[in-house]
Design a protein around this motif. Structure first.
Motif, PDB file in Angstrom:
ATOM      1  N   ALA A  24      12.539 -10.125   0.260  1.00 45.54           N
ATOM      2  CA  ALA A  24      13.190 -10.154   1.576  1.00 45.54           C
ATOM      3  C   ALA A  24      12.462  -9.259   2.568  1.00 45.54           C
ATOM      4  O   ALA A  24      12.401  -9.567   3.761  1.00 45.54           O
ATOM      5  CB  ALA A  24      14.647  -9.716   1.447  1.00 45.54           C
ATOM      6  N   ILE A  25      11.896  -8.146   2.073  1.00 47.53           N
ATOM      7  CA  ILE A  25      11.178  -7.243   2.986  1.00 47.53           C
ATOM      8  C   ILE A  25       9.774  -7.750   3.298  1.00 47.53           C
ATOM      9  O   ILE A  25       9.075  -7.171   4.133  1.00 47.53           O
ATOM     10  CB  ILE A  25      11.100  -5.798   2.437  1.00 47.53           C
ATOM     11  N   TYR A  26       9.362  -8.833   2.637  1.00 44.87           N
ATOM     12  CA  TYR A  26       8.072  -9.489   2.921  1.00 44.87           C
ATOM     13  C   TYR A  26       8.326 -10.961   3.246  1.00 44.87           C
ATOM     14  O   TYR A  26       7.904 -11.850   2.516  1.00 44.87           O
ATOM     15  CB  TYR A  26       7.123  -9.372   1.728  1.00 44.87           C
ATOM     16  N   PRO A  27       9.031 -11.236   4.338  1.00 48.24           N
ATOM     17  CA  PRO A  27       9.397 -12.627   4.647  1.00 48.24           C
ATOM     18  C   PRO A  27       8.178 -13.496   4.927  1.00 48.24           C
ATOM     19  O   PRO A  27       7.201 -13.035   5.522  1.00 48.24           O
ATOM     20  CB  PRO A  27      10.272 -12.482   5.895  1.00 48.24           C
ATOM     21  N   ASN A  28       8.239 -14.723   4.466  1.00 52.20           N
ATOM     22  CA  ASN A  28       7.194 -15.723   4.698  1.00 52.20           C
ATOM     23  C   ASN A  28       5.869 -15.391   4.029  1.00 52.20           C
ATOM     24  O   ASN A  28       4.855 -16.025   4.328  1.00 52.20           O
ATOM     25  CB  ASN A  28       6.962 -15.941   6.201  1.00 52.20           C
ATOM     26  N   GLN A  29       5.885 -14.415   3.112  1.00 51.73           N
ATOM     27  CA  GLN A  29       4.639 -14.003   2.465  1.00 51.73           C
ATOM     28  C   GLN A  29       4.561 -14.496   1.024  1.00 51.73           C
ATOM     29  O   GLN A  29       5.538 -14.445   0.281  1.00 51.73           O
ATOM     30  CB  GLN A  29       4.495 -12.482   2.492  1.00 51.73           C
ATOM     31  N   VAL A  30       3.361 -14.957   0.653  1.00 42.81           N
ATOM     32  CA  VAL A  30       3.064 -15.357  -0.720  1.00 42.81           C
ATOM     33  C   VAL A  30       2.025 -14.382  -1.261  1.00 42.81           C
ATOM     34  O   VAL A  30       0.959 -14.217  -0.666  1.00 42.81           O
ATOM     35  CB  VAL A  30       2.510 -16.799  -0.778  1.00 42.81           C
ATOM     36  N   TRP A  31       2.351 -13.717  -2.373  1.00 41.55           N
ATOM     37  CA  TRP A  31       1.411 -12.822  -3.050  1.00 41.55           C
ATOM     38  C   TRP A  31       1.053 -13.452  -4.393  1.00 41.55           C
ATOM     39  O   TRP A  31       1.918 -14.017  -5.070  1.00 41.55           O
ATOM     40  CB  TRP A  31       2.034 -11.451  -3.301  1.00 41.55           C
ATOM     41  N   LEU A  32      -0.203 -13.346  -4.791  1.00 39.28           N
ATOM     42  CA  LEU A  32      -0.591 -13.880  -6.097  1.00 39.28           C
ATOM     43  C   LEU A  32       0.288 -13.319  -7.209  1.00 39.28           C
ATOM     44  O   LEU A  32       0.651 -14.032  -8.144  1.00 39.28           O
ATOM     45  CB  LEU A  32      -2.055 -13.550  -6.395  1.00 39.28           C
TER      46      LEU A  32
ATOM     47  N   LEU B 176      -2.132   2.403 -10.176  1.00 41.13           N
ATOM     48  CA  LEU B 176      -0.675   2.522 -10.266  1.00 41.13           C
ATOM     49  C   LEU B 176       0.030   1.394  -9.518  1.00 41.13           C
ATOM     50  O   LEU B 176       0.966   0.790 -10.030  1.00 41.13           O
ATOM     51  CB  LEU B 176      -0.218   3.877  -9.722  1.00 41.13           C
ATOM     52  N   VAL B 177      -0.415   1.102  -8.308  1.00 42.66           N
ATOM     53  CA  VAL B 177       0.269   0.106  -7.483  1.00 42.66           C
ATOM     54  C   VAL B 177      -0.653  -0.291  -6.340  1.00 42.66           C
ATOM     55  O   VAL B 177      -1.523   0.480  -5.933  1.00 42.66           O
ATOM     56  CB  VAL B 177       1.597   0.687  -6.926  1.00 42.66           C
ATOM     57  N   ALA B 178      -0.471  -1.502  -5.817  1.00 44.15           N
ATOM     58  CA  ALA B 178      -1.162  -1.900  -4.585  1.00 44.15           C
ATOM     59  C   ALA B 178      -0.398  -3.059  -3.964  1.00 44.15           C
ATOM     60  O   ALA B 178       0.133  -3.918  -4.666  1.00 44.15           O
ATOM     61  CB  ALA B 178      -2.612  -2.302  -4.843  1.00 44.15           C
ATOM     62  N   GLY B 179      -0.328  -3.062  -2.647  1.00 42.17           N
ATOM     63  CA  GLY B 179       0.366  -4.130  -1.933  1.00 42.17           C
ATOM     64  C   GLY B 179       0.057  -4.037  -0.457  1.00 42.17           C
ATOM     65  O   GLY B 179      -0.742  -3.201  -0.028  1.00 42.17           O
ATOM     66  N   LEU B 180       0.702  -4.881   0.316  1.00 44.81           N
ATOM     67  CA  LEU B 180       0.434  -4.947   1.752  1.00 44.81           C
ATOM     68  C   LEU B 180       1.727  -4.778   2.549  1.00 44.81           C
ATOM     69  O   LEU B 180       2.703  -5.490   2.297  1.00 44.81           O
ATOM     70  CB  LEU B 180      -0.228  -6.279   2.107  1.00 44.81           C
ATOM     71  N   GLY B 181       1.707  -3.819   3.492  1.00 39.88           N
ATOM     72  CA  GLY B 181       2.885  -3.584   4.300  1.00 39.88           C
ATOM     73  C   GLY B 181       3.998  -2.944   3.489  1.00 39.88           C
ATOM     74  O   GLY B 181       3.737  -2.348   2.441  1.00 39.88           O
ATOM     75  N   PRO B 182       5.262  -3.030   3.958  1.00 36.41           N
ATOM     76  CA  PRO B 182       5.730  -3.747   5.144  1.00 36.41           C
ATOM     77  C   PRO B 182       5.341  -3.050   6.445  1.00 36.41           C
ATOM     78  O   PRO B 182       4.516  -2.132   6.442  1.00 36.41           O
ATOM     79  CB  PRO B 182       7.253  -3.760   4.946  1.00 36.41           C
ATOM     80  N   GLU B 183       5.943  -3.486   7.530  1.00 39.43           N
ATOM     81  CA  GLU B 183       5.571  -3.034   8.864  1.00 39.43           C
ATOM     82  C   GLU B 183       5.592  -1.520   8.995  1.00 39.43           C
ATOM     83  O   GLU B 183       4.755  -0.934   9.686  1.00 39.43           O
ATOM     84  CB  GLU B 183       6.508  -3.670   9.906  1.00 39.43           C
ATOM     85  N   ASN B 184       6.537  -0.875   8.329  1.00 37.21           N
ATOM     86  CA  ASN B 184       6.652   0.579   8.466  1.00 37.21           C
ATOM     87  C   ASN B 184       5.741   1.342   7.508  1.00 37.21           C
ATOM     88  O   ASN B 184       5.864   2.556   7.361  1.00 37.21           O
ATOM     89  CB  ASN B 184       8.104   1.029   8.273  1.00 37.21           C
ATOM     90  N   ASN B 185       4.841   0.614   6.840  1.00 37.34           N
ATOM     91  CA  ASN B 185       3.871   1.262   5.950  1.00 37.34           C
ATOM     92  C   ASN B 185       2.481   0.698   6.235  1.00 37.34           C
ATOM     93  O   ASN B 185       1.925  -0.061   5.448  1.00 37.34           O
ATOM     94  CB  ASN B 185       4.246   1.054   4.481  1.00 37.34           C
ATOM     95  N   ARG B 186       1.935   1.093   7.360  1.00 35.92           N
ATOM     96  CA  ARG B 186       0.659   0.526   7.802  1.00 35.92           C
ATOM     97  C   ARG B 186      -0.547   1.071   7.042  1.00 35.92           C
ATOM     98  O   ARG B 186      -1.658   0.580   7.227  1.00 35.92           O
ATOM     99  CB  ARG B 186       0.494   0.709   9.303  1.00 35.92           C
ATOM    100  N   ARG B 187      -0.313   2.072   6.202  1.00 36.66           N
ATOM    101  CA  ARG B 187      -1.410   2.517   5.335  1.00 36.66           C
ATOM    102  C   ARG B 187      -1.843   1.382   4.415  1.00 36.66           C
ATOM    103  O   ARG B 187      -3.020   1.244   4.083  1.00 36.66           O
ATOM    104  CB  ARG B 187      -0.954   3.719   4.496  1.00 36.66           C
TER     105      ARG B 187
END
Length: 383
Positions: free
Chosen positions: A135-143, A336-347
């Motif tokens: 839900a916090i990554y709407p319209n997104q497809v991750w492998l 440990l972890v990797a991902g993209l976003g959300p908007e409030n985590n632009r790192r």
């Protein structure tokens, strides 16, 4: 290869873990939290169940049953599962309930499967028809998400629905091939935003900037497991997915390091700070060796190359990252972890610098689980 040492390592992981505080969930430990219902623990329990399946050693089944029984009530409700988060990662642990239900006959496991399928059935989708990642990554497809959700969907559908939804499952893979694959090298980008609005995506393609090893691995396992659970082996759709799986293995062999391992950013081995990574390498060792064992790769041209690459990958991990210090074995080199976003985590912007900035840890389940899966296949193929 001293298999007794690895067997003892696995034994120690179980002995030192409880259902609330497993030693392998480094992410939760760092956050000061107890373990709940998440894909990380799901990876470990799956590895133990596969060890049981091939060895019939009751200790693996006993621990897996204890671990899942602890958080599933008699009515099938799962402690920590929240459907309204629409987190496709939450489905991953459900894969373990199929063998546990079959082996233990506990009705709670069947009821929990039904509850997880309720999320799958209602999961929001992109306009192309793919499940949202969360839900916090709407319209997104991750492998990653294809692995978390689609093998479960296929096994549930084949087991309880007569396979009526199999074409929906195949189409989600085929959309990813169309939207996320780079035809120039056969590799797949980590994420796609169907709305093309995320800060990290290309506004023309919706794609992120890079390939990430573990995500490619999850996608590989997603295809392998879905192929093995599909009720229509040999159909046109099944053969298309099989061809996708083989094509990805071939693409990965082209970027395999001479050590047998793969880099965190597999297409950029010379990038400053890039490193040989354990979890993704373990997943591809598993994919290659189990792909052969289950017949998915065995009739591909020059199939022997897959066996050689899988063995080399597993042995490469052991040589570089499996170390004994003060009499204690540990597995290092795990992102440990990797991902993209959300908007409030632009790192988390999908840049090379971002992927190489995340912590590298020892003994986390995202590496240990795939390592045990690969170890199981390695032992079988060596026999």
């Amino acid at each position: 290869m001293n298999t007794k040492v690895i067997d003892q390592y696995i034994e120690d992981l179980m002995t030192k873990s409880t259902a609330e505080i497993p030693v392998w969930n480094i992410e939760k430990a760092r956050a000061g939290k107890k373990s709940g219902w998440d894909y990380i623990d799901g990876c470990m329990i799956m590895a133990l169940l596969e060890l049981y399946d091939t060895s019939k050693d009751e200790k693996y089944l006993k621990f897996a049953d204890y671990y899942e029984d602890f958080r599933i009530s008699d009515d099938g409700s799962i402690d920590g599962f929240k459907k309204e988060e629409w987190n496709i990662d939450s489905i991953n642990g459900g894969k373990n309930l199929f063998p546990l239900y079959s082996l233990t006959k506990k009705e709670k496991y069947r009821l929990a499967l039904d509850k997880l399928f309720e999320q799958v059935k209602d999961q929001p989708r992109t306009k192309e028809g793919n499940f949202w990642h969360k839900a916090i990554y709407p319209n997104q497809v991750w492998l990653d998400g294809l692995y978390m959700g689609l093998p479960f969907y296929m096994e549930y559908d084949a087991s309880f629905n007569g396979g009526k939804n199999k074409d929906d499952i195949y189409s989600q893979f085929f959309n990813v091939e169309k939207l996320m694959k780079n035809p120039a090298d056969g590799l797949y980008y980590h994420c796609f935003d169907s709305s093309k609005s995320a800060f990290w995506c290309d506004k023309n393609t919706g794609l992120c900037q890079n390939y990430w090893l573990r995500a490619l691995g999850w996608f590989s396992m997603a295809m392998l497991d879905t192929l093995n659970h599909a009720p229509d082996k040999g159909s046109d759709n099944w053969n298309h997915l099989k061809a996708m799986f083989i094509d990805l293995q071939d693409a990965m062999l082209r970027v395999q390091d001479q050590s047998g391992m793969w880099y965190q950013l597999p297409a950029l081995p010379d990038a400053e700070g890039n490193y040989l990574e354990t979890s993704g390498t373990s997943i591809f060792a598993y994919s290659l060796l189990k792909g052969l064992r289950t017949g998915i790769l065995s009739d591909a041209p020059n199939a022997e190359k897959y066996k050689e690459a899988g063995i080399k990958a597993f042995e490469g991990i052991c040589q570089k990252y499996l170390k004994t210090e003060d009499g204690v074995l540990s597995l290092d080199g795990i992102c440990l972890v990797a991902g993209l976003g959300p908007e409030n985590n632009r790192r988390r912007d999908g840049s090379v610098a971002y992927y190489l900035s995340e912590p590298v840890v020892k003994d986390d389940a995202k590496g240990v689980g795939p390592f045990i899966l690969a170890y199981n296949e390695y032992k079988l193929i060596k026999k």
